[in-house]
Design a protein around this motif. Structure first.
Motif, short mmCIF file in Angstrom:
data_model
loop_
_atom_site.label_atom_id
_atom_site.label_comp_id
_atom_site.label_asym_id
_atom_site.label_seq_id
_atom_site.Cartn_x
_atom_site.Cartn_y
_atom_site.Cartn_z
N UNK A 56 -9.41 -40.36 -28.81
CA UNK A 56 -9.90 -39.26 -27.97
C UNK A 56 -10.66 -38.21 -28.77
N UNK A 57 -10.18 -37.93 -29.98
CA UNK A 57 -10.87 -36.96 -30.85
C UNK A 57 -12.22 -37.51 -31.29
N UNK A 58 -12.27 -38.79 -31.62
CA UNK A 58 -13.52 -39.42 -32.06
C UNK A 58 -14.57 -39.37 -30.95
N UNK A 59 -14.17 -39.69 -29.73
CA UNK A 59 -15.11 -39.66 -28.60
C UNK A 59 -15.60 -38.23 -28.35
N UNK A 60 -14.68 -37.27 -28.37
CA UNK A 60 -15.05 -35.87 -28.12
C UNK A 60 -16.02 -35.35 -29.18
N UNK A 61 -15.76 -35.69 -30.44
CA UNK A 61 -16.65 -35.23 -31.52
C UNK A 61 -18.02 -35.88 -31.42
N UNK A 62 -18.05 -37.13 -30.97
CA UNK A 62 -19.36 -37.80 -30.82
C UNK A 62 -20.18 -37.08 -29.75
N UNK A 63 -19.59 -36.81 -28.61
CA UNK A 63 -20.33 -36.13 -27.53
C UNK A 63 -20.78 -34.74 -27.98
N UNK A 64 -19.90 -34.05 -28.71
CA UNK A 64 -20.25 -32.70 -29.19
C UNK A 64 -21.42 -32.77 -30.17
N UNK A 65 -21.38 -33.75 -31.08
CA UNK A 65 -22.45 -33.88 -32.07
C UNK A 65 -23.78 -34.23 -31.41
N UNK A 66 -23.73 -34.97 -30.32
CA UNK A 66 -24.94 -35.37 -29.61
C UNK A 66 -25.44 -34.28 -28.65
N UNK A 67 -24.70 -33.17 -28.56
CA UNK A 67 -25.10 -32.08 -27.67
C UNK A 67 -24.89 -32.39 -26.21
N UNK A 68 -23.91 -33.25 -25.91
CA UNK A 68 -23.65 -33.65 -24.53
C UNK A 68 -22.48 -32.84 -23.96
N UNK A 69 -22.51 -32.65 -22.65
CA UNK A 69 -21.48 -31.87 -21.97
C UNK A 69 -20.35 -32.78 -21.50
N UNK A 70 -19.14 -32.26 -21.60
CA UNK A 70 -17.96 -32.96 -21.09
C UNK A 70 -17.08 -31.95 -20.39
N UNK A 71 -16.58 -32.30 -19.20
CA UNK A 71 -15.82 -31.36 -18.40
C UNK A 71 -14.42 -31.89 -18.10
N UNK A 72 -13.56 -30.96 -17.74
CA UNK A 72 -12.21 -31.28 -17.30
C UNK A 72 -12.02 -30.75 -15.89
N UNK A 73 -11.46 -31.59 -15.02
CA UNK A 73 -11.16 -31.16 -13.66
C UNK A 73 -9.73 -30.64 -13.62
N UNK A 74 -9.53 -29.48 -13.03
CA UNK A 74 -8.22 -28.84 -12.91
C UNK A 74 -7.96 -28.57 -11.44
N UNK A 75 -6.76 -28.89 -10.92
CA UNK A 75 -5.61 -29.48 -11.60
C UNK A 75 -5.79 -30.98 -11.83
N UNK A 76 -4.79 -31.60 -12.47
CA UNK A 76 -4.86 -33.04 -12.74
C UNK A 76 -4.99 -33.83 -11.45
N UNK A 77 -5.73 -34.93 -11.53
CA UNK A 77 -5.94 -35.78 -10.37
C UNK A 77 -5.06 -37.03 -10.42
N UNK A 78 -4.12 -37.04 -11.35
CA UNK A 78 -3.21 -38.18 -11.50
C UNK A 78 -1.98 -37.75 -12.27
N UNK A 79 -0.97 -38.62 -12.27
CA UNK A 79 0.22 -38.41 -13.08
C UNK A 79 0.23 -39.41 -14.23
N UNK A 80 0.52 -38.92 -15.44
CA UNK A 80 0.61 -39.80 -16.60
C UNK A 80 2.07 -40.24 -16.71
N UNK A 81 2.39 -41.42 -16.18
CA UNK A 81 3.78 -41.83 -15.98
C UNK A 81 4.39 -42.54 -17.18
N UNK A 82 3.59 -42.83 -18.20
CA UNK A 82 4.09 -43.58 -19.34
C UNK A 82 5.02 -42.75 -20.22
N UNK A 83 6.27 -43.15 -20.30
CA UNK A 83 7.23 -42.48 -21.17
C UNK A 83 7.22 -43.12 -22.55
N UNK A 84 6.86 -44.39 -22.60
CA UNK A 84 6.82 -45.13 -23.86
C UNK A 84 5.38 -45.57 -24.14
#
Length: 433
Positions: A389-417
């Motif tokens: 996730x950090x690698x992808x975010x840094x790539x978009x930032x270096x390329x000058x591309x926009x990335x957004x987050x939708x709030x509130x969450x649109x799903x539940x992250x159910x994985x405990x393991x």
């Protein structure tokens, strides 16, 4: 003499007014914070009252595991009973070619799944086998069944079995009978220095296969990302009114979004609290300054008995109400208050995306190929200090591309393991539990 009497009467009435204000405030605070909220928020993760509880981690994990096992069983039953959407399933391997004459989909949904196991020795005694992908795939399919036929016809849905030995992922093999599936077609056995680099390889494989559909938007889901029931309606509304169009002077106009690379649809709840970011603290203060004076006006209207309070009394009531609102919101927890926004697509908002995380990311068609080219670099190795996730975010930032987050969450992250970490997630931060 008459003037002195009036002054004494005013002083007595003023003293009585302040006494009444303090008495009512005391009753309000006691009833709210010692009676009402403890009953309401006792089981609300991230509320003050949940944090104050003595919680048994093993008991919570047991409860969560039973819930997920039950959901997986229901999903198996659902698939065996047959679903309406995508009943004529297709299994594609990496060498399959898409139908060039088929209309391009508006949205392509892909679930990235691998074989999961419980590696945390503390919970191995549970004999729990994570089968999250069954629940997640069933939810996606059920949501699509409820969509308008015109909308459904422009959505492509695949489960991507990223295991090199596809038979190891038994849940994905089962799903291939009921859901369109993508599988590897490789004979070369690879070795990995760590699980984080394997995640990059698996993710880029599935993203590349889903990109072949050339959809306007490609949604990549991890196999423990359980969509909310209103997901499609909410997503289409956000795309229509915030991405492809936006309101300007009351009218929908087309903004310049050529630099849009991705939209994240989930951010961990444990980092959404009021104390996590300065903007969240500002949000809490703004809430107090907005609703505090309104509550003060309501109090004066109800308890003034037609007598207009002086300026000092009003300021005191206003200050008490501001403190009350701030404490009320902090006690419930920002994460729980954000859930109220899920009642309507109009209440969701968009902000600049953080580097973390990728349980659910919507990629735009224009920038996927360049991203895949970057991820394929042999010099690019993921690790615990440099995850995907950090690698992808840094790539978009270096390329000058926009990335957004939708709030509130649109799903539940159910994985405990997780396959990435030896230990299970902190069960007290599992949301919702």
């Amino acid at each position: 003499m008459a003037g002195e009497g009036n002054n004494r009467n005013y002083g007595r009435s003023s003293h009585a007014m302040y006494k009444k204000i303090y008495r009512n405030a005391t009753v309000l605070f006691v009833v709210t914070f010692l009676v009402f909220l403890p009953l309401l928020c006792r089981d609300k993760t991230f509320s003050l009252y949940f944090k104050l509880r003595s919680v048994n981690d093993t008991a919570i994990v047991s409860k969560i595991s039973k819930k997920r096992n039950g959901a997986a069983t229901d999903a198996i039953q659902y698939f065996r009973n047959g679903g309406k959407f995508g009943t004529d399933t297709v299994t594609r391997n990496a060498n399959s070619k898409s139908n060039v004459f088929a209309p391009l989909p508006y949205l392509a949904i892909g679930i990235v799944t691998v074989n999961r196991a419980v590696s945390d020795s503390k919970y191995k005694a549970f004999n729990f086998k994570p089968k999250y992908v069954l629940e997640v795939a069933a939810r996606v399919k059920q949501i699509l069944e409820k969509c308008d036929p015109d909308v459904r016809s422009r959505i492509t849905f695949y489960v991507c079995n990223a295991e090199e030995r596809t038979s190891r992922n038994k849940e994905a093999v089962f799903l291939s009978k009921y859901v369109d599936t993508i599988e590897r077609n490789e004979t070369i056995k690879r070795t990995w220095s760590n699980t984080f680099d394997k995640e990059k390889y698996d993710y880029s494989f599935c993203l590349r296969e889903m990109a072949k559909f050339k959809a306007n938007y490609t949604l990549m889901l991890q196999d423990d990302a359980l969509l909310h029931w209103n997901f499609i309606d909410t997503l289409l509304y956000i795309l229509r009114t915030k991405i492809e169009r936006k309101y300007f002077h009351g009218e929908l106009v087309k903004p310049n979004r050529t630099n849009l690379s991705s939209i994240k649809l989930y951010f961990p709840e444990k980092w959404q609290g009021y104390g996590c970011e300065l903007s969240h603290v500002e949000e809490l203060v703004a809430m107090g300054l907005t609703f505090g004076p309104l509550l003060a006006c309501l109090y004066i209207y109800v308890f003034s008995n037609g007598i207009r309070p002086n300026k000092n009394a009003y300021m005191l009531v206003c200050a008490i109400c501001i403190v009350y609102v701030v404490l009320f919101a902090e006690s419930i927890g920002r994460q729980n208050l954000l859930q109220l926004r899920q009642i309507s697509p109009q209440l969701y908002f968009m902000q600049t995306a953080p580097s973390c995380c990728i349980p659910a990311v919507l990629y735009t068609r224009d920038h996927i190929d360049k991203l895949l080219e970057y991820l394929d670099s042999p010099k690019l190795i993921c690790s615990s200090k440099l995850p995907l996730d950090i690698i992808i975010a840094r790539y978009f930032e270096r390329m000058g591309l926009d990335s957004y987050l939708i709030v509130p969450n649109m799903l539940d992250h159910i994985g405990l393991f997780s396959n990435l970490h030896a230990k299970a997630k902190d069960p007290t931060s599992y949301f919702p539990y």
